[in-house]
Design an enzyme around this catalytic site. Structure first.
Site, PDB file in Angstrom:
ATOM      1  N   LYS A  43       0.850  -1.205   0.000  1.00 22.78           N
ATOM      2  CA  LYS A  43       0.000   0.000   0.000  1.00 22.78           C
ATOM      3  C   LYS A  43       0.881   1.249   0.000  1.00 22.78           C
ATOM      4  CE  LYS A  43      -0.205  -0.698   4.975  1.00 22.78           C
ATOM      5  NZ  LYS A  43      -0.978  -1.271   6.072  1.00 22.78           N
ATOM      6  N   ARG A 141      -9.879  -1.224  15.548  1.00 28.88           N
ATOM      7  CA  ARG A 141      -9.925  -0.495  14.281  1.00 28.88           C
ATOM      8  C   ARG A 141     -11.006  -1.153  13.440  1.00 28.88           C
ATOM      9  NH1 ARG A 141      -4.310   0.214  10.938  1.00 28.88           N
ATOM     10  NH2 ARG A 141      -4.932  -1.767  10.045  1.00 28.88           N
ATOM     11  N   HIS A 169      -5.993  -8.302  12.717  1.00 23.44           N
ATOM     12  CA  HIS A 169      -4.784  -7.473  12.703  1.00 23.44           C
ATOM     13  C   HIS A 169      -4.293  -7.290  14.137  1.00 23.44           C
ATOM     14  CE1 HIS A 169      -1.916  -4.963  10.719  1.00 23.44           C
ATOM     15  NE2 HIS A 169      -2.327  -3.821  11.233  1.00 23.44           N
ATOM     16  N   ARG A 225       1.305 -11.308   6.145  1.00 21.75           N
ATOM     17  CA  ARG A 225       1.076 -10.028   5.454  1.00 21.75           C
ATOM     18  C   ARG A 225       2.144  -8.991   5.795  1.00 21.75           C
ATOM     19  NH1 ARG A 225      -4.028 -10.226   8.184  1.00 21.75           N
ATOM     20  NH2 ARG A 225      -3.353  -8.349   9.274  1.00 21.75           N
ATOM     21  N   TYR A 268      15.930  30.995   4.384  1.00 26.85           N
ATOM     22  CA  TYR A 268      14.856  31.830   4.948  1.00 26.85           C
ATOM     23  C   TYR A 268      15.088  32.113   6.421  1.00 26.85           C
ATOM     24  CZ  TYR A 268      12.134  30.741   0.742  1.00 26.85           C
ATOM     25  OH  TYR A 268      11.700  30.611  -0.549  1.00 26.85           O
ATOM     26  N   CYS A 313      14.187  24.340   2.673  1.00 30.42           N
ATOM     27  CA  CYS A 313      13.189  24.972   1.805  1.00 30.42           C
ATOM     28  C   CYS A 313      12.359  23.884   1.120  1.00 30.42           C
ATOM     29  CB  CYS A 313      13.872  25.834   0.745  1.00 30.42           C
ATOM     30  SG  CYS A 313      15.113  26.975   1.377  1.00 30.42           S
ATOM     31  N   MET A 314      11.457  24.304   0.248  1.00 30.11           N
ATOM     32  CA  MET A 314      10.620  23.313  -0.438  1.00 30.11           C
ATOM     33  C   MET A 314      11.437  22.426  -1.376  1.00 30.11           C
ATOM     34  SD  MET A 314       7.214  23.807  -2.806  1.00 30.11           S
ATOM     35  CE  MET A 314       6.370  24.864  -1.651  1.00 30.11           C
ATOM     36  N   ASP A 315      12.415  23.039  -2.056  1.00 30.28           N
ATOM     37  CA  ASP A 315      13.137  22.299  -3.091  1.00 30.28           C
ATOM     38  C   ASP A 315      14.642  22.194  -2.843  1.00 30.28           C
ATOM     39  OD1 ASP A 315      10.649  22.482  -4.616  1.00 30.28           O
ATOM     40  OD2 ASP A 315      11.205  24.589  -4.815  1.00 30.28           O
TER      41      ASP A 315
END
Ligand SMILES: *Cc1c(COP(=O)(O)O)cnc(C)c1O
Length: 374
Positions: A43, A141, A169, A225, A268, A313-315
């Site tokens: 998943k 759950r 589970h 699993r 920044y 930073c973001m990038d």
């Protein structure tokens, strides 16, 4: 899908290298250790590694089932040519039942009312819907309470909703000394015995996640699993038994370098200011890639740990490279993985971020190229 070649590697500034042999090896190891069928849980884009290649590698290693959380993930795998048995472990909306039938996808059942909705769709659409019944034994759950199971299965006899599996589970399988798992399994076993005596027991039984594969042989039943250990990660962050191999390496390249004088603010907010002349490199990786905006982080350059300075930073983010005077633009950086004699494990990164390895890999952004090393 991109396979490894030196040309590819020079094409990217930040990328993931996924070792498919490691996934295959880990699947085979789990199969051998448990003697059970292996449902490779892939998943969340194969825990960030890429769902389809991870599924293919797990199948090559002997996995006979693939487990996902959502029907969209299962459908994407079918579109990608994965023909193995597929189970959606989580909730499937009733409106998706026709697609589940068309593509031979097994759904999880945990609620009698939802099952009735499924049956309505099955009856309109035609065909047979395969389902595994999820039982609540202590996870708190998804799952049907054990008392409801026998009458529920009785009611589905001779319908086009074929419950050919049953599972539960485990909440605390990462704690080998806790009595939580034995208690959950006792509840599950009592139910299985009752169903057996009534001729209602589904064909396949499963319970074990990665931690249970490592700690609780009595939880193996017919299918195990595992997710985390399939990728060579440990559910607790402790070392895995011999033979398991991590599949993921995260790399980048230095894209720019400066020798800044004393007093230069970095990134920044100028939260870091050079105290003397300092060599500062730019790593083209940031929180937009799933690299968190945390303080006190390190990466590897030239086999040495170097500090990230200033805000992520973001990038991009910046590296303090005084300890690597020869570092130059184009040099390889390792964010997760090994370089020379040094290793930065996914668990070290997880610790820095106050989380677990699962969350680190699930956060790896789509935009990161994934290069598959066969
Ligand atoms: C995610 C999941 C697994 C796999 O868990 P790991 O700890 O990664 O092995 C197994 N079963 C279910 C129901 C899950 O949701």
């Amino acid at each position: 899908m991109i396979y490894f070649s030196p040309v590819d590697i020079n094409t990217y500034s930040t990328w993931l290298e996924i070792d498919l042999q490691a996934i295959k090896n880990n699947a085979a190891l789990i199969r051998e250790k448990t003697g059970a069928e292996v449902m490779a849980v892939i998943k969340a884009n194969g825990y960030g590694h890429g769902a389809r290649p991870a599924a293919q590698a797990a199948i090559a290693g002997g996995a006979t089932w693939i487990g996902v959380a959502r029907i969209e993930e299962a459908l994407a795998l079918r579109r990608g040519g994965i023909s193995s048995k597929l189970l959606v472990l989580g909730f499937t909306p009733a409106a998706k039942v026709p697609e589940a039938i068309e593509h031979n996808i097994t759904v999880a059942l945990f609620d009698p009312e939802l099952a009735q909705n499924y049956l309505d769709y099955v009856n309109i659409h035609g065909g047979t819907l395969h389902a595994h019944l999820k039982v609540e034994t202590g996870m708190g759950r998804l799952g049907m309470t054990p008392e409801l199971v026998a009458p529920f299965l009785e009611g589905l006899k001779d319908t086009a909703l074929d419950v050919d599996g049953i599972f539960t589970h485990l909440a605390r399988a990462d704690e080998p000394d806790s009595d939580s798992t034995p208690r959950q399994l006792a509840i599950f076993d009592a139910l299985l015995a009752d169903l057996e005596s009534k001729g209602l027991k589904p064909e396949r039984v499963h319970a074990a996640n990665s931690a249970a594969v490592l700690n609780f042989p009595q939880s193996y039943y017919d299918i195990v699993r595992p997710g985390d250990i399939l990728f060579g990660m440990s559910p607790t962050g402790d070392t895995l038994p011999d033979g398991f191999k991590p599949a993921l390496t995260w790399k980048a390249r230095i894209i720019s370098l400066h020798n800044f004088p004393a007093g230069q603010g970095i990134s920044y907010g100028s939260t870091y200011v050079t105290s003397k002349e300092e060599r500062i490199g730019v790593m083209p990786t940031g929180y937009g890639d799933g690299f968190r905006r945390a303080e006190n982080q390190q990466v590897l350059v030239d086999g040495k740990r170097v500090d990230i300075v200033g805000r992520v930073c973001m990038d991009q983010c910046m590296l303090q490279l005084d300890s690597v005077p020869d570092a130059k633009v184009g040099d390889e950086i390792v964010i997760i993985g090994t370089q020379g004699d040094e290793t930065l494990s996914v668990d070290e990164v997880a610790k820095r971020w106050g989380t677990i390895n699962y969350e680190v890999v699930c956060g790896l952004a789509d935009r990161l190229p994934r290069i598959y090393n066969e």
